[in-house]
Design a protein around this motif. Structure first.
Motif, PDB file in Angstrom:
ATOM      1  N   TYR A 241     -57.028  37.351  93.591  1.00 38.87           N
ATOM      2  CA  TYR A 241     -57.697  37.778  94.812  1.00 38.87           C
ATOM      3  C   TYR A 241     -58.304  36.609  95.579  1.00 38.87           C
ATOM      4  O   TYR A 241     -58.486  35.514  95.033  1.00 38.87           O
ATOM      5  CB  TYR A 241     -58.769  38.814  94.471  1.00 38.87           C
ATOM      6  CG  TYR A 241     -58.181  40.045  93.828  1.00 38.87           C
ATOM      7  CD1 TYR A 241     -57.560  41.025  94.590  1.00 38.87           C
ATOM      8  CD2 TYR A 241     -58.204  40.204  92.443  1.00 38.87           C
ATOM      9  CE1 TYR A 241     -56.994  42.143  94.002  1.00 38.87           C
ATOM     10  CE2 TYR A 241     -57.639  41.324  91.845  1.00 38.87           C
ATOM     11  CZ  TYR A 241     -57.035  42.283  92.626  1.00 38.87           C
ATOM     12  OH  TYR A 241     -56.459  43.388  92.035  1.00 38.87           O
ATOM     13  N   PHE A 242     -58.649  36.862  96.848  1.00 41.44           N
ATOM     14  CA  PHE A 242     -59.046  35.829  97.798  1.00 41.44           C
ATOM     15  C   PHE A 242     -60.436  36.101  98.368  1.00 41.44           C
ATOM     16  O   PHE A 242     -60.820  37.259  98.568  1.00 41.44           O
ATOM     17  CB  PHE A 242     -58.033  35.767  98.951  1.00 41.44           C
ATOM     18  CG  PHE A 242     -56.671  35.291  98.552  1.00 41.44           C
ATOM     19  CD1 PHE A 242     -56.256  34.008  98.837  1.00 41.44           C
ATOM     20  CD2 PHE A 242     -55.793  36.139  97.879  1.00 41.44           C
ATOM     21  CE1 PHE A 242     -54.998  33.558  98.467  1.00 41.44           C
ATOM     22  CE2 PHE A 242     -54.529  35.706  97.501  1.00 41.44           C
ATOM     23  CZ  PHE A 242     -54.134  34.406  97.793  1.00 41.44           C
ATOM     24  N   ASP A 243     -61.149  35.027  98.674  1.00 45.89           N
ATOM     25  CA  ASP A 243     -62.455  35.132  99.303  1.00 45.89           C
ATOM     26  C   ASP A 243     -62.317  35.721 100.706  1.00 45.89           C
ATOM     27  O   ASP A 243     -61.466  35.289 101.494  1.00 45.89           O
ATOM     28  CB  ASP A 243     -63.091  33.747  99.374  1.00 45.89           C
ATOM     29  CG  ASP A 243     -64.475  33.774  99.976  1.00 45.89           C
ATOM     30  OD1 ASP A 243     -64.602  33.593 101.198  1.00 45.89           O
ATOM     31  OD2 ASP A 243     -65.437  33.993  99.210  1.00 45.89           O
ATOM     32  N   GLU A 244     -63.153  36.705 101.029  1.00 45.81           N
ATOM     33  CA  GLU A 244     -63.037  37.392 102.306  1.00 45.81           C
ATOM     34  C   GLU A 244     -63.302  36.463 103.498  1.00 45.81           C
ATOM     35  O   GLU A 244     -62.692  36.619 104.560  1.00 45.81           O
ATOM     36  CB  GLU A 244     -64.002  38.581 102.362  1.00 45.81           C
ATOM     37  CG  GLU A 244     -63.537  39.789 101.578  1.00 45.81           C
ATOM     38  CD  GLU A 244     -62.300  40.449 102.178  1.00 45.81           C
ATOM     39  OE1 GLU A 244     -61.945  40.142 103.339  1.00 45.81           O
ATOM     40  OE2 GLU A 244     -61.668  41.258 101.479  1.00 45.81           O
ATOM     41  N   ALA A 245     -64.209  35.503 103.350  1.00 38.66           N
ATOM     42  CA  ALA A 245     -64.506  34.594 104.453  1.00 38.66           C
ATOM     43  C   ALA A 245     -63.284  33.735 104.792  1.00 38.66           C
ATOM     44  O   ALA A 245     -62.986  33.490 105.970  1.00 38.66           O
ATOM     45  CB  ALA A 245     -65.695  33.703 104.099  1.00 38.66           C
ATOM     46  N   VAL A 246     -62.551  33.309 103.751  1.00 34.10           N
ATOM     47  CA  VAL A 246     -61.336  32.524 103.990  1.00 34.10           C
ATOM     48  C   VAL A 246     -60.261  33.395 104.623  1.00 34.10           C
ATOM     49  O   VAL A 246     -59.577  32.985 105.569  1.00 34.10           O
ATOM     50  CB  VAL A 246     -60.836  31.896 102.683  1.00 34.10           C
ATOM     51  CG1 VAL A 246     -59.527  31.133 102.923  1.00 34.10           C
ATOM     52  CG2 VAL A 246     -61.883  30.962 102.098  1.00 34.10           C
TER      53      VAL A 246
ATOM     54  N   THR B 167     -58.809  47.631 104.253  1.00 30.48           N
ATOM     55  CA  THR B 167     -59.329  47.493 102.889  1.00 30.48           C
ATOM     56  C   THR B 167     -59.701  46.045 102.616  1.00 30.48           C
ATOM     57  O   THR B 167     -58.860  45.151 102.736  1.00 30.48           O
ATOM     58  CB  THR B 167     -58.298  47.965 101.854  1.00 30.48           C
ATOM     59  OG1 THR B 167     -57.868  49.291 102.177  1.00 30.48           O
ATOM     60  CG2 THR B 167     -58.905  47.964 100.453  1.00 30.48           C
ATOM     61  N   THR B 168     -60.962  45.839 102.229  1.00 23.56           N
ATOM     62  CA  THR B 168     -61.452  44.523 101.841  1.00 23.56           C
ATOM     63  C   THR B 168     -61.769  44.536 100.347  1.00 23.56           C
ATOM     64  O   THR B 168     -61.632  45.568  99.682  1.00 23.56           O
ATOM     65  CB  THR B 168     -62.691  44.144 102.657  1.00 23.56           C
ATOM     66  OG1 THR B 168     -63.642  45.213 102.577  1.00 23.56           O
ATOM     67  CG2 THR B 168     -62.327  43.906 104.117  1.00 23.56           C
ATOM     68  N   ASN B 169     -62.195  43.407  99.839  1.00 25.02           N
ATOM     69  CA  ASN B 169     -62.426  43.293  98.397  1.00 25.02           C
ATOM     70  C   ASN B 169     -63.372  44.365  97.866  1.00 25.02           C
ATOM     71  O   ASN B 169     -63.157  44.933  96.793  1.00 25.02           O
ATOM     72  CB  ASN B 169     -62.997  41.913  98.057  1.00 25.02           C
ATOM     73  CG  ASN B 169     -61.952  40.808  98.190  1.00 25.02           C
ATOM     74  OD1 ASN B 169     -60.761  41.070  98.338  1.00 25.02           O
ATOM     75  ND2 ASN B 169     -62.411  39.568  98.150  1.00 25.02           N
ATOM     76  N   ASP B 170     -64.436  44.642  98.617  1.00 19.05           N
ATOM     77  CA  ASP B 170     -65.437  45.566  98.105  1.00 19.05           C
ATOM     78  C   ASP B 170     -64.995  47.022  98.123  1.00 19.05           C
ATOM     79  O   ASP B 170     -65.666  47.889  97.570  1.00 19.05           O
ATOM     80  CB  ASP B 170     -66.746  45.414  98.882  1.00 19.05           C
ATOM     81  CG  ASP B 170     -66.582  45.685 100.372  1.00 19.05           C
ATOM     82  OD1 ASP B 170     -65.427  45.729 100.843  1.00 19.05           O
ATOM     83  OD2 ASP B 170     -67.607  45.848 101.063  1.00 19.05           O
ATOM     84  N   ARG B 171     -63.824  47.292  98.728  1.00 26.20           N
ATOM     85  CA  ARG B 171     -63.327  48.658  98.815  1.00 26.20           C
ATOM     86  C   ARG B 171     -62.016  48.867  98.078  1.00 26.20           C
ATOM     87  O   ARG B 171     -61.451  49.958  98.111  1.00 26.20           O
ATOM     88  CB  ARG B 171     -63.134  49.059 100.292  1.00 26.20           C
ATOM     89  CG  ARG B 171     -64.400  49.008 101.120  1.00 26.20           C
ATOM     90  CD  ARG B 171     -64.126  49.419 102.556  1.00 26.20           C
ATOM     91  NE  ARG B 171     -63.591  50.777 102.644  1.00 26.20           N
ATOM     92  CZ  ARG B 171     -63.153  51.331 103.777  1.00 26.20           C
ATOM     93  NH1 ARG B 171     -63.148  50.633 104.901  1.00 26.20           N
ATOM     94  NH2 ARG B 171     -62.694  52.557 103.784  1.00 26.20           N
ATOM     95  N   ASP B 172     -61.532  47.824  97.418  1.00 26.23           N
ATOM     96  CA  ASP B 172     -60.212  47.894  96.785  1.00 26.23           C
ATOM     97  C   ASP B 172     -60.347  48.389  95.342  1.00 26.23           C
ATOM     98  O   ASP B 172     -60.936  47.713  94.488  1.00 26.23           O
ATOM     99  CB  ASP B 172     -59.546  46.516  96.805  1.00 26.23           C
ATOM    100  CG  ASP B 172     -58.110  46.576  96.319  1.00 26.23           C
ATOM    101  OD1 ASP B 172     -57.219  46.828  97.140  1.00 26.23           O
ATOM    102  OD2 ASP B 172     -57.887  46.373  95.107  1.00 26.23           O
TER     103      ASP B 172
END
Length: 266
Positions: free
Chosen positions: A206-211, A229-234
């Motif tokens: 997985y990847f940093d959302e800011a990047v 869908t972002t990391n916190d919702r996956d």
């Protein structure tokens, strides 16, 4: 030795060998001694040489954290778009446009924090537009997901797929592009680590959302909107508990370097 391999399609200069044959050539994944190269004959009649030991940059080992992680990487679903494209290569981009990503994966035994040489690391991910090679129709939402037990690939594309074998430091290196997104999932790369012919760890990186936000503000990613869908919702990412496999990302020229350690426990 020579392996004759059936090709889905001819790609000049790329050695092709199934993962099972590759693992047999590399031994049981526990030996640190590099194995010999193998001559591969493609269905087009060309012969090329595949070195099972990956050609990773020797300096990569110094870029990983000095302290070994020694944490077991969680198993996660392989998803519906996996197949063995029979390509042993570092550069998996082919003609796919996108921000360059140099991906370095270190495989480590959690028991003694030792590197695991001669493990086959197999990766695949979608392109900047959210498409998976082999399943372009299905990944647009028009063909339905094939799933396990399905008919397999529906087209001959193999972009953004490939495998390499870890070196003595337990490291493989790939050159790819920053993955795109598709509905219902956060940004990710699928990975299988084949320790031997019968032991495999399947996970996702997985990847940093800011990047991701910075990358997606540039072309060709910026032509698509509606990411949902972002990391916190996956849900798949969160199935890995409090420590999902997150890449350590840094700028490298006009692209990024991504590092991650995958911990295995045999």
């Amino acid at each position: 030795m020579t392996y004759r391999i059936d090709r889905r399609r001819a790609l000049a200069g790329i050695g092709t060998v199934g993962l099972g044959t590759l693992l047999a050539a590399c031994g049981d994944g526990r030996n640190a001694t590099p194995t010999t190269s193998a001559e591969v004959t493609t269905s087009a009649g060309a012969t090329t040489t595949v070195q099972p030991q990956t050609g990773a940059d020797p300096a990569l080992a110094d870029l990983f954290d000095d302290a070994a992680s020694c944490v077991v990487t969680p198993e996660q679903t392989e998803g519906p778009y996996y197949f063995d494209p029979k390509v042993i290569r570092s550069d998996i981009r082919e003609d796919r446009p996108g921000v360059r990503l140099r991906l370095a994966v270190r495989v480590q035994e959690v028991g003694d924090c030792a590197p695991v040489p001669n493990a086959a690391v197999d990766i695949w991910h979608c392109d900047a537009g959210g498409l998976y090679s082999g399943f372009e129709s299905a990944s647009t939402g028009s063909g339905g997901a094939p799933g396990r037990g399905g008919t397999g690939p529906t087209d001959d594309e193999i972009y953004l797929r490939g495998a390499q074998v870890t070196n003595a430091d337990g490291i493989v290196e790939f050159v790819t592009i920053y993955p795109g997104w598709y509905r219902g999932r956060t940004v990710h790369i699928h990975t299988k680590v084949h320790l031997d012919t019968s032991t495999t760890l399947t996970t996702q990186l997985y990847f940093d959302e800011a990047v991701s936000a910075q990358v997606y503000a540039t072309g060709p990613y910026s032509s698509r909107t509606g990411r949902d869908t972002t990391n916190d919702r996956d849900g798949v990412m969160r199935s890995g508990g409090d420590t999902p496999p997150m890449l350590t990302l840094s700028r490298e020229g006009d692209g990024y370097l991504g590092l991650i350690t995958i911990g295995v426990d045999r």
